[in-house]
Design a protein around this motif. Structure first.
Motif, mmCIF file in Angstrom:
data_model
loop_
_atom_site.group_PDB
_atom_site.id
_atom_site.type_symbol
_atom_site.label_atom_id
_atom_site.label_comp_id
_atom_site.label_asym_id
_atom_site.label_seq_id
_atom_site.Cartn_x
_atom_site.Cartn_y
_atom_site.Cartn_z
ATOM 1 N N ARG A 32 -56.050 1.640 -60.028
ATOM 2 C CA ARG A 32 -55.279 0.619 -59.335
ATOM 3 C C ARG A 32 -54.879 1.078 -57.937
ATOM 4 O O ARG A 32 -54.925 0.302 -56.978
ATOM 5 C CB ARG A 32 -54.031 0.278 -60.176
ATOM 6 N N THR A 81 -57.853 0.616 -55.575
ATOM 7 C CA THR A 81 -58.154 -0.777 -55.221
ATOM 8 C C THR A 81 -57.152 -1.299 -54.190
ATOM 9 O O THR A 81 -57.520 -2.073 -53.306
ATOM 10 C CB THR A 81 -58.138 -1.667 -56.472
ATOM 11 N N ASP A 115 -54.500 -6.752 -68.312
ATOM 12 C CA ASP A 115 -54.304 -5.808 -67.207
ATOM 13 C C ASP A 115 -53.603 -6.446 -66.014
ATOM 14 O O ASP A 115 -52.753 -5.843 -65.374
ATOM 15 C CB ASP A 115 -55.648 -5.225 -66.772
ATOM 16 N N ASP A 116 -53.995 -7.671 -65.674
ATOM 17 C CA ASP A 116 -53.401 -8.330 -64.511
ATOM 18 C C ASP A 116 -53.557 -9.831 -64.642
ATOM 19 O O ASP A 116 -54.126 -10.330 -65.618
ATOM 20 C CB ASP A 116 -54.053 -7.835 -63.201
#
Length: 786
Positions: free
Chosen positions: A277, A280, A300-301
């Motif tokens: 993360r 990114t 995750d998101d």
């Protein structure tokens, strides 16, 4: 035809040799089936078609897809139980054996052990001879119950076993040969198990089968052993900390792409899973096109993460989880500012700030009632109205699986667990591959960065089994010969390191010296024993890294700030840029949402009166606000005696206070007693302490007390300040009156005097800090922090 086993160390050219053979087979119009890891598919196809070579007749597939393809050719298919559905079967088996619902962690432990046993061909009956303590006996019973529950269906291991049985019969291989399959290649694997070896051996009668491995399996002599190639170029550097390391890698990637003209697909970044993360996010700042190929869970998101926060909110509310509900955003900010979590603390915080009704409503909403799947569907429709249809479909699928395991809180816990286990595809565009150690396996790049190479970051993860210790396991050769569970500790860490060192023609390895938790130990297998040099300088890759001659200062001309009301001066002192920016948004026509509850609307209606209220007006309010009609009529005498929306002060060059309401009482000698009222939500004040807390951060009422007592012309002898919760009784914060000598009065008046000159001059400057967390104009500010 025959099985040809090709061995050689990583980077020795095994894949290059097999790709050449595959091109020749395709050119001869023979079908080629290439078996590898799913993450290798695009990379293998790219290498196959380099130079414009046609690849008609070439098909890449995973081992599981190969098994199912063969079973479909033979016409022997059963539904596949995959992903979380397999975990659900394990939970049902545990419940059948123990009579109780296991925790998600316990179920995952059993699922992993069952998968390992099936991979090595160990049946529940074969496991019986090892069942010499209660845990192993229970595992054998759970394993047997799981197998009974799989009647009429297959998991991946069952499909492998069925495909092996078909291959041993020989008919499937003959059928594939007649269909034109001329070459079967298995490449890019670190190792294979005994069942896979028997499977490929059985297919090697009528088919050409090529098996490529770093080392030959036990009991097998390699037909071709390739020598190691010259070692690639490897550079090793040490960074002060992970942040410096990540930024240096981003700068280097940008230099490779723009300065050296390398293609994005020629580069790769390999990172530990816990740093994906961070990379990114850095890539967005530096403008580096990263292609994140690491596995993604549904939770995750995005909407999946929001849904998981919702499900966990009822058990343990935290500021992050509260943000999953837009209605509780204000409570989330308060919880973050106060640093609290937990149901009791959040409930107390909600009660203090008039948010208890919304908090209790959502706690009640998160209680599972009736059909769990219907409850889940309604929750998603209310909380995630804009979620993509695919996410909704997947989440409801996991809800149906969780409904088989429990209801009420048990359903909610299992739905959350399955959402974390469910995998979803990533929408990828071409770019620099961001990989973990597993997904870089079997692939090679012109240049790769191996990041965070500290001890424990890159390894095989060998550890002892909970159910069967090492001393009860077989040597690998014995496990291949007789089918059994092999020893887990086989020194695979060095093999993983050797593979990582061969993933690129030019490999750059970095490691941080430490972080806030303390120093790190570098991975000796990747770094050796010599002390690496510090990171070399690389040109800046982000605007934030530029070092201008003079520090940045916002160029803001002085602007009119409007009338200097005391509360505006307080907000001006907090952050003048925020106050100015929000005013600009209102001028630009940003709509303000109307008050949500009746109490807030009633307060707005009272303040809109700007003067006295007559009996007809009071009755009109009672009709318009039926929820507060009884309260309005009960306190009619007091309300009719008030003057609403009073402005105090405001002469040229002086501040002004806006008071919700005031009342006057004449004392002996012509002096006056003035009462200042502030209306608050019904749950914001209930006693003297909470009423005082409602005024603690305000300047307005205390400044007004000082102004009234300081001006002799007002003839004010005593001032009372009352907080009046709508629907309740007015609360006097000081029954004896608020004195002008009180510290709160003198301090607020001092702060107003200090803020007034710059406010009047229109000076605007940002004041970054905690208030940036809730700032509406954060994106306009060059100095805001979060």
């Amino acid at each position: 035809m025959s099985l040809e086993v090709i061995t050689g160390p990583p980077g020795s050219g095994r894949t290059t040799r097999l790709l050449a053979e595959a091109r020749a087979a395709v050119a001869a119009q023979r079908l080629v089936w290439w078996v590898g890891l799913p993450a290798q598919r695009a990379h293998v196809l790219r290498r196959l078609t380099e130079g414009g070579v046609a690849a008609l007749g070439f098909e890449f597939m995973s081992a599981q897809q190969l098994y199912y393809r063969l079973l479909s050719v033979a016409g022997d298919l059963r539904p596949l139980v995959v992903g979380t559905a397999r975990l659900v079967r394990v939970v049902e088996a545990l419940r059948d054996v123990t009579g109780a619902l296991p925790t998600p962690g316990e179920a995952r432990l059993y699922a992993a052990a069952i998968a390992e046993a099936k991979r090595f061909g160990v049946t529940p009956q074969a496991y019986a001879r090892l069942a010499d303590d209660p845990e192993r006996r229970r595992f054998r019973k759970v394993y047997a119950a799981y197998q009974r529950g799989m009647r009429g269906a297959w998991d991946y291991d069952d499909a492998r076993r069925a495909a092996l049985e078909l291959a041993l019969e020989g008919e499937v291989a003959d059928l594939l040969a007649r269909q034109g399959v001329g070459l079967l290649v298995a490449d890019g694997l670190r190792e294979i198990g005994p069942l896979e070896l028997r499977f490929f051996t059985a297919l090697a009668g009528p088919l050409r089968v090529r098996l490529s491995l770093p080392e030959a399996p036990p009991g097998v002599v390699a037909d071709v052993t390739l020598p190691p190639r010259p070692a690639p170029r490897v550079e090793r550097f040490a960074a002060a900390n992970p942040v410096e390391e990540g930024r240096w890698v981003m700068r280097s990637l940008k230099r490779d792409l723009l300065g050296l003209g390398m293609g994005p697909l020629d580069l790769a970044v390999v990172v530990p899973s816990n740093r994906v993360r961070a990379f990114t996010v850095l890539a967005e700042e530096y403008g580096v096109p990263l292609m994140d190929e690491t596995p993604a869970a549904l939770a995750d998101d995005g909407p999946g993460r929001t849904l998981l926060d919702l499900l966990e909110l009822a058990e343990l509310p935290t500021p992050t989880r509260l943000l999953a509900v837009p209605e509780l955003e204000g409570l989330a900010r308060l919880a973050l500012a106060e640093g609290v979590a937990g149901a009791a603390a959040v409930g107390e915080l909600a009660a203090r700030h008039g948010l208890l009704e919304a908090w209790l409503r959502w706690r009640d909403r998160l209680e599972v009632r009736g059909d769990p799947v219907a409850w889940a569907r309604d929750l998603m429709r209310e909380a995630l109205p804009d979620a993509p249809a695919e996410v909704v479909r997947q989440a409801l699928g996991k809800a149906q699986e969780a409904a088989r395991l429990g209801s009420g809180d048990g359903f909610r816990a299992w739905w959350a667990a399955l959402l974390q286990d469910a995998r979803r595809p990533r929408d990828q565009t071409a770019g620099v591959a961001l990989l973990d150690a597993t997904r870089v396996s079997g692939r090679r790049y012109r240049k790769a960065y191996l990041v965070g190479a500290v001890e424990g970051a890159y390894g095989a993860g060998e550890r002892e089994d909970y159910f069967l210790p090492e001393e009860r396991r077989s040597e690998p050769a014995e496990a291949f010969a007789r089918l059994g569970l092999p020893r887990r500790f086989q020194g695979r860490d060095l093999a993983v390191a050797a593979e990582l060192l061969a993933r690129a023609d030019h490999l750059v390895i970095t490691a941080p010296r430490g972080d806030q938790g303390g120093p790190f130990v570098r991975d000796e297998a990747l770094f050796g024993r010599e002390e690496p040099p510090d990171l070399p300088p690389v040109p800046a890759g982000s605007r934030l890294e530029l070092d201008p001659v003079t520090p940045y200062a916002p160029d803001l001309s002085r602007v009119p700030m409007g009338r200097p009301f005391v509360e505006r001066l307080r907000r001006y002192r907090d952050c003048s840029f925020r106050l100015w920016g929000e005013g600009m948004l209102r001028l630009m026509g940003e709509p303000e949402s109307p008050p949500a509850d009746e109490g807030a609307r009633l307060r707005a209606a009272l303040l809109a009166r700007r003067g006295r209220l007559d009996a007809a007006g009071l009755e009109a309010l009672a009709t318009a606000f039926p929820g507060h009609a009884a309260w309005l009529r009960e306190h009619a005498a007091t309300l009719l005696d008030l003057t609403f929306a009073v402005e105090l002060g405001g002469r040229e060059g002086f501040a002004a206070a806006f008071l919700h309401a005031t009342a006057k009482e004449e004392l002996e000698g012509g002096r006056l007693a003035v009462t200042i009222y502030r209306f608050v939500a019904g749950d914001d004040a209930w006693d003297a302490a909470s009423a005082e807390a409602a005024l603690r951060s305000r300047w307005n009422e205390y400044w007004a007390v000082g102004a009234l007592l300081d001006q002799k012309a007002f003839r004010v002898a005593r001032v009372h300040v009352k907080v009046w919760p709508l629907g309740g009784e007015p609360i006097d914060i000081a029954p004896g009156g608020v004195r002008g000598s009180w510290r709160r009065v003198t301090e607020k008046r001092r702060l107003v005097r200090e803020a007034l000159p710059e406010f009047a001059a229109g000076v605007v400057r940002p004041n970054p800090g905690y208030i940036c967390r809730s700032c509406k104009v954060f994106d306009l500010c060059r100095e805001g922090v979060r």
